[in-house]
Design an enzyme around this catalytic site. Sequence first.
Site, PDB file in Angstrom:
ATOM      1  N   TYR B 332       1.001  -1.259   0.001  1.00  0.00           N
ATOM      2  CA  TYR B 332      -0.359  -0.071  -0.118  1.00  0.00           C
ATOM      3  C   TYR B 332       0.785   1.259  -0.151  1.00  0.00           C
ATOM      4  O   TYR B 332       0.516   2.441   0.399  1.00  0.00           O
ATOM      5  CB  TYR B 332      -1.152   0.085   1.087  1.00  0.00           C
ATOM      6  CG  TYR B 332      -1.969  -1.044   0.896  1.00  0.00           C
ATOM      7  CD1 TYR B 332      -3.394  -0.637   0.330  1.00  0.00           C
ATOM      8  CD2 TYR B 332      -2.103  -2.018   1.522  1.00  0.00           C
ATOM      9  CE1 TYR B 332      -4.544  -1.443   0.019  1.00  0.00           C
ATOM     10  CE2 TYR B 332      -3.059  -3.271   1.177  1.00  0.00           C
ATOM     11  CZ  TYR B 332      -4.166  -3.006   0.797  1.00  0.00           C
ATOM     12  OH  TYR B 332      -5.143  -3.595   0.439  1.00  0.00           O
ATOM     13  N   GLN B 333       2.131   1.163  -0.424  1.00  0.00           N
ATOM     14  CA  GLN B 333       2.965   2.177  -0.999  1.00  0.00           C
ATOM     15  C   GLN B 333       3.320   3.005   0.341  1.00  0.00           C
ATOM     16  O   GLN B 333       3.852   4.170   0.004  1.00  0.00           O
ATOM     17  CB  GLN B 333       2.350   2.969  -2.008  1.00  0.00           C
ATOM     18  CG  GLN B 333       2.074   2.244  -3.433  1.00  0.00           C
ATOM     19  CD  GLN B 333       1.043   2.784  -4.206  1.00  0.00           C
ATOM     20  OE1 GLN B 333      -0.018   2.377  -4.310  1.00  0.00           O
ATOM     21  NE2 GLN B 333       1.744   3.716  -4.850  1.00  0.00           N
ATOM     22  N   TRP B 338      -8.037   6.817   3.949  1.00  0.00           N
ATOM     23  CA  TRP B 338      -8.891   7.542   4.779  1.00  0.00           C
ATOM     24  C   TRP B 338      -8.741   6.869   6.152  1.00  0.00           C
ATOM     25  O   TRP B 338      -9.554   7.419   7.143  1.00  0.00           O
ATOM     26  CB  TRP B 338     -10.307   7.435   4.358  1.00  0.00           C
ATOM     27  CG  TRP B 338     -11.057   5.857   4.041  1.00  0.00           C
ATOM     28  CD1 TRP B 338     -10.402   5.087   3.589  1.00  0.00           C
ATOM     29  CD2 TRP B 338     -12.231   5.310   4.852  1.00  0.00           C
ATOM     30  NE1 TRP B 338     -11.288   3.720   3.658  1.00  0.00           N
ATOM     31  CE2 TRP B 338     -12.280   4.124   4.341  1.00  0.00           C
ATOM     32  CE3 TRP B 338     -13.257   5.818   5.684  1.00  0.00           C
ATOM     33  CZ2 TRP B 338     -13.312   3.366   4.925  1.00  0.00           C
ATOM     34  CZ3 TRP B 338     -14.325   4.971   6.266  1.00  0.00           C
ATOM     35  CH2 TRP B 338     -14.112   3.737   5.942  1.00  0.00           C
ATOM     36  N   GLU B 480     -15.770  -1.533  -1.133  1.00  0.00           N
ATOM     37  CA  GLU B 480     -14.921  -1.354  -2.550  1.00  0.00           C
ATOM     38  C   GLU B 480     -15.452  -2.237  -3.503  1.00  0.00           C
ATOM     39  O   GLU B 480     -14.957  -2.109  -4.473  1.00  0.00           O
ATOM     40  CB  GLU B 480     -13.606  -1.501  -2.166  1.00  0.00           C
ATOM     41  CG  GLU B 480     -13.067  -0.076  -1.464  1.00  0.00           C
ATOM     42  CD  GLU B 480     -11.543  -0.098  -1.220  1.00  0.00           C
ATOM     43  OE1 GLU B 480     -10.902  -1.425  -1.103  1.00  0.00           O
ATOM     44  OE2 GLU B 480     -11.087   0.933  -1.132  1.00  0.00           O
ATOM     45  N   LYS B 594     -18.099  -5.862   0.960  1.00  0.00           N
ATOM     46  CA  LYS B 594     -16.612  -5.984   1.523  1.00  0.00           C
ATOM     47  C   LYS B 594     -16.490  -5.800   3.018  1.00  0.00           C
ATOM     48  O   LYS B 594     -16.131  -6.459   3.668  1.00  0.00           O
ATOM     49  CB  LYS B 594     -15.606  -5.326   0.495  1.00  0.00           C
ATOM     50  CG  LYS B 594     -14.107  -5.669   0.907  1.00  0.00           C
ATOM     51  CD  LYS B 594     -13.453  -4.848   0.009  1.00  0.00           C
ATOM     52  CE  LYS B 594     -11.813  -4.888   0.554  1.00  0.00           C
ATOM     53  NZ  LYS B 594     -11.096  -4.148   0.009  1.00  0.00           N
ATOM     54  N   GLN B 595     -17.449  -4.661   3.317  1.00  0.00           N
ATOM     55  CA  GLN B 595     -16.940  -3.956   4.519  1.00  0.00           C
ATOM     56  C   GLN B 595     -18.074  -3.344   5.214  1.00  0.00           C
ATOM     57  O   GLN B 595     -19.128  -3.026   4.161  1.00  0.00           O
ATOM     58  CB  GLN B 595     -15.901  -3.397   4.679  1.00  0.00           C
ATOM     59  CG  GLN B 595     -15.957  -2.213   3.800  1.00  0.00           C
ATOM     60  CD  GLN B 595     -14.567  -1.596   3.423  1.00  0.00           C
ATOM     61  OE1 GLN B 595     -13.884  -1.985   2.498  1.00  0.00           O
ATOM     62  NE2 GLN B 595     -13.823  -0.737   4.323  1.00  0.00           N
TER      63      GLN B 595
END
Lengths: 768, 768
Positions: B332-333, B338, B480, B594-595
């Site tokens: 994730y770089q 958020w 997502e 998803k969530q």
Amino acid sequence: MNYNNFFEIKDGWNLQIKELKEDQLVHYGSNLLCGNGYLGYRGTLEEWGKEQYQACVITDTYDMADGKWRELSNSPNALTTKVTVNGKDFGDYPKEDRITTELDFNYKYGIFKRISQSKLESDFEIVSERFASYDNLHLIANKYQINNLDKKEMKLKIGINGDIWDLNGCHLENFTGEYDSNKNIVYLKANTVESKITLVTALSFEFKKGKIKNLKVENEEKSIYLLIKAEAESEKIEMERNMIVYSSNDLNGPLKAALNDAESALKIGYDELKEKHQAVWDKKWELMDIQIKGNLLDQLAVRFNLYHNIIATPAHSERLPIGARGLSCQAYQGSAFWDQEIFNLPMFLFTETETAKNILKYRYHTLDGARQKAEDLGYAGAFYAWISGKSGKELCPSFFFKDVISGRKIRNHFNDWQIHVSPDISYAIWKYYLATEDIDFIVNYGSEILFEVARFLNSRVHYNQFKDQYEIIRLLGPDEYHENVDNNAFTNYQTQFALKKALYFYFKMENEYPEKLEEIKDKINLNESEITAWQEISEKIYLPQPDQSNLIEQFDGYFELEDTTAKVLNDRLIDKAEYWGWPNGVAVFTQVIKQADVIQLFTLHDIFSEEVLTANYDYYEPRTQHGSSLSPSQYAVVAARLGRAEEAYDYFKKSAFIDLMSTNKAVSGGTFIGGIHTAAAGGIWQLIINGFAGMKIDKAGLSFKPVLCQEWEEIQFKLNYQNKKFEIRLNQNEFQLKTAADNSEALKFSVFEKEYFLDAAAEVKIKL
Amino acid sequence: MNYNNFFEIKDGWNLQIKELKEDQLVHYGSNLLCGNGYLGYRGTLEEWGKEQYQACVITDTYDMADGKWRELSNSPNALTTKVTVNGKDFGDYPKEDRITTELDFNYKYGIFKRISQSKLESDFEIVSERFASYDNLHLIANKYQINNLDKKEMKLKIGINGDIWDLNGCHLENFTGEYDSNKNIVYLKANTVESKITLVTALSFEFKKGKIKNLKVENEEKSIYLLIKAEAESEKIEMERNMIVYSSNDLNGPLKAALNDAESALKIGYDELKEKHQAVWDKKWELMDIQIKGNLLDQLAVRFNLYHNIIATPAHSERLPIGARGLSCQAYQGSAFWDQEIFNLPMFLFTETETAKNILKYRYHTLDGARQKAEDLGYAGAFYAWISGKSGKELCPSFFFKDVISGRKIRNHFNDWQIHVSPDISYAIWKYYLATEDIDFIVNYGSEILFEVARFLNSRVHYNQFKDQYEIIRLLGPDEYHENVDNNAFTNYQTQFALKKALYFYFKMENEYPEKLEEIKDKINLNESEITAWQEISEKIYLPQPDQSNLIEQFDGYFELEDTTAKVLNDRLIDKAEYWGWPNGVAVFTQVIKQADVIQLFTLHDIFSEEVLTANYDYYEPRTQHGSSLSPSQYAVVAARLGRAEEAYDYFKKSAFIDLMSTNKAVSGGTFIGGIHTAAAGGIWQLIINGFAGMKIDKAGLSFKPVLCQEWEEIQFKLNYQNKKFEIRLNQNEFQLKTAADNSEALKFSVFEKEYFLDAAAEVKIKL
């Protein structure tokens, strides 16, 4: 591509196929279709069945089987035939290698003829000819001969075969049949599984030559057969037979009607039936033919396309659509797309205007379906179905294509995001009005469509308060590879146009037909605030303008996509059968487009400068795959408008031979899409009349900007504009316009912006 | 799931792993991470290299290699070690089977200890301990011992290894290094390939026990090594060494700083370095610890999560983000999502408020990146990056996941359609203001963010003139799996909230800080008409309301999707590694999410009735896959609010053990997503404080609705609210709140809607 691989030219109306190729069976069936707008009987041998794509598609028989796609039904085949000589079957079946067959097709009258000759010991031969009658739309007449029997033992099996080809499940059930041995009439009755339409197929026959013995009836679950032995001394057998189809959607008592027709057809006899049929065609061609001098192949190809546009169109009805594949097969569900108004209609609009009116009335009769669709999706007014059958309810499946790599279905959004069909219909109504001045149609039918479309558009656009403009978000434009785009130029311009025409007729009716307007307003509950909204949207809708390079962006962000070509993308395919578009096909993130889009805008609206046309034509042309048969004709029209006649001619070849040289693929993304490309057929008319002759109509009237390609010496055709008929001849040096003798008033038109007025039976010749 | 498969509990702060399992290497590295918000050194053995996922991630070293994803760089490894005894290497390498290793980790001080014992002839043993110092953030101190050498011949290779693990290409080049034999200091200097940051890694070492002979320097292209032989008589070797890392982004002259620190660390010595380090932690835990009585495993798990939320956070800087995987790896770089405001921040907001401020100031310093993103996409104001590094420019790749079946990249729209991050930041600023009353921050930093976010939202929403409401079209909400949705309830409510808070502070500043407001208005060119627009949008934005079943639709049309469960979808997978979401994954056309999404809305906004909470919790719960680590803690908070403490506890287990029991997968849709789930770590704090203790703050003040699960006897923690500190104890029977002795004013709060005022050093006990 060499046409000789597919057929030979006999003359400007006739082609010949010398020997059958197995891989072309699906194409022969479509290209050599006998049809009349009510039914389409595929160009298959009488001995063939569903394995060889035999089918007879019947209008107005929509049905859904096994929960699959709703589509037209096929009739049982009353021309089914089995010929057995000395214990061997003869039918030129693939790999059989006993006879060779020559096919002849006449596009003037839609006559299919086949001659099959034995490769075996003797000269045994089958000759058969048929046509789908334009005099009686329910009739297919057939003359079937077996020659040079040479006293062999021959068995013949005829009857009605109900075990037929269907794309999406079997549509017929509850078969019953009977043979009337007095009248030599057989019938088979069944009903469609979902829609419960009764379909009756009748056969009447008579042996004109040859002696028949021992006739036996054989019933199968879905078929009824007659087993016949020929007398040993018969040298020749000649049978006349008639296939009749009626459905309960045509009338009450389809069985009675079918039996009546079967009997009377037998009485009239094949030759007279043919004469009556040909007389109807002669009248049609009087206005609809286009003559091409200088290239016989092109002449034949033009007539091939005109023929198919005519027989695809249910001119007899104002309640039936033109299928995207006509009645050539069940592909595209026998239903109308935007093609109907933008591609099929123009030819009728300037020739058989009653048919043009019927096409538009179909949209009036399907308003409820369009209203239902709008409501289902949370909008108002009329959102016309992307795939529209009899009722106008949306027939387009949500999952249209398949990801051939994973096998998973693809959620294409043709049915909910491709909204331009609604303003396209408004556009066609406007053009109909310009071409016919038929204000009665507008007042009684067209205005309600225009208002309901405007109402839909009002509910569909969004106001961008930040930019102070109306926008249309989440679209597919004509280029279907790019779903989910915003402000597709074509759609936005069409939207403004549709709103403006709704406003025009609203105010015209308010002044000239106030009672009619009140009636409609009451009926559809239209109020003044909606008119204000239409006006505001048409004022403030975002219309992509030419940029500093004169380019119009196809949709927001298009120019930022990867700039490449279809050729490059072709190499990226994992599977050649892959769908190129949404959501993850090779074209999606590139500027490669399926078909004319900004260019399509230009063919409908002549409001841009030549610089803009040139820039966009040159930009979009190399980025267009022409993956849709709708595309080449539109590029041709713009090419011709730019004076690039040779490029227009190249597109003519691309478009005219799509079916004739079988360049299309019959299956894409797992879906059968074979059959006749009727939009391409209609596009050929546009290509010549709007392209080469440069004809257009708008508020300023009728005008021409002629230019002819070098390949042709001359083109000649007739038009009917505002009930004034005239003939055009165009060659390299001259444009000639000759008005009909019976025109009741003068024709006003312009050629290269110079105005002319021509009384009846007058002509003008303009040097080019 | 049994935690014993992964580790054993030593006490509430310490765990032990008795024997290494090869398939857990990637998880050990993350779970046993030594970190301090500046760097993260993975829990790997000193003998390991990139094959075993050894890495030391350094903040503020963003770089893009080979055109791949921009991410943080890893430092060369100055703790690299090779131990060779009698010609054999010892390092507990997978499949080596020569030694067994026990790992101990102390979460109070972040101390990693390993003890490796030979399986071979003798008692030969390696013991090593290390920590990443909170006293000097650039320092990792290590004590490395080799015991019971038994006069064997031993070779030791130490130094700095620059051939390191990277997710997306090698980030370092131009390696230079030196060994100073007087000071026993080695360094390796390199620069990042794209961003040209100089990175210096230094090593200082001293052998405290054991005799060393024959030291040889070996330079490789990316490494510098010292080859050492131990004297035959050495029974034991003990080395103290220090790894120091500086980059040119930390200061000018990183080499000099690194050498200085290396030298001074050696002088101070391991034990004293450790004491200083621990003193910082002691101070942190004073406010941040949460004590759980009744379940030692849960106690340990809570501290595991608190520890990881702390070390992931660059508390020392106001210009650096909290990575979604902290500094546990490059996944994730190394960038903020958020998650930072909604998951990581709350714990600091009520404990270490300076850190909370730094987290928010990071968003102030990255305003230009957010402005740039907005402009690039055709919007105004600040559209914060979905993946935000140092500059705030969008780092999220357009093609994030891969279609594992076709191998083709997927165009996920996290970067352009998932807009809620911007209003989420406004939300966090509001909460910061409520918790701290820090109006200076608002006036100097927060207001500019709020205004620019409001401005962005104004440019992003569309007015639906037909429905007279503002809408937000084409979104991803927190769930997502469903991209391209309209009016995501969470996003629409957050948007209204962000606009209202911008308006609130605008008018507050107009009256109380008019000069400051003028300054900002000048700076960002804000005009009155924009304020009017914010007001109009916040008035007319469409906020999905509970329907007759009390359900709030997650987005337009959600309830029309196929109603099924994650279990059913699992069976539809063609490949278990498939991404479930956009555009064609198994969840896309279903209600499986998803969530938490509507539930996430409830945890942020306590504005719905208990009936609505109950209905939605019961509806969405079985349809939630919890495919995101963000999800369970939010369900737990709502479960607790509904008094369903046991369900909240079930979610606690799901959330607290995501990393600790390695239930997550390290790769999805072809992308490495391993490492510590820092949002889940922060979520544990919320789950206990906002869930069990039922703490919330809003305009009405501080309040509690406590409920405790049966599994725990008591929980105890401290909070800091508006600079008043207090301690909470909660058990089954009693809620106790005790204010700190040095509070300067009374604490006002409510418990079950009853109000209390408590002076300093007072307490209240409330029977439950």
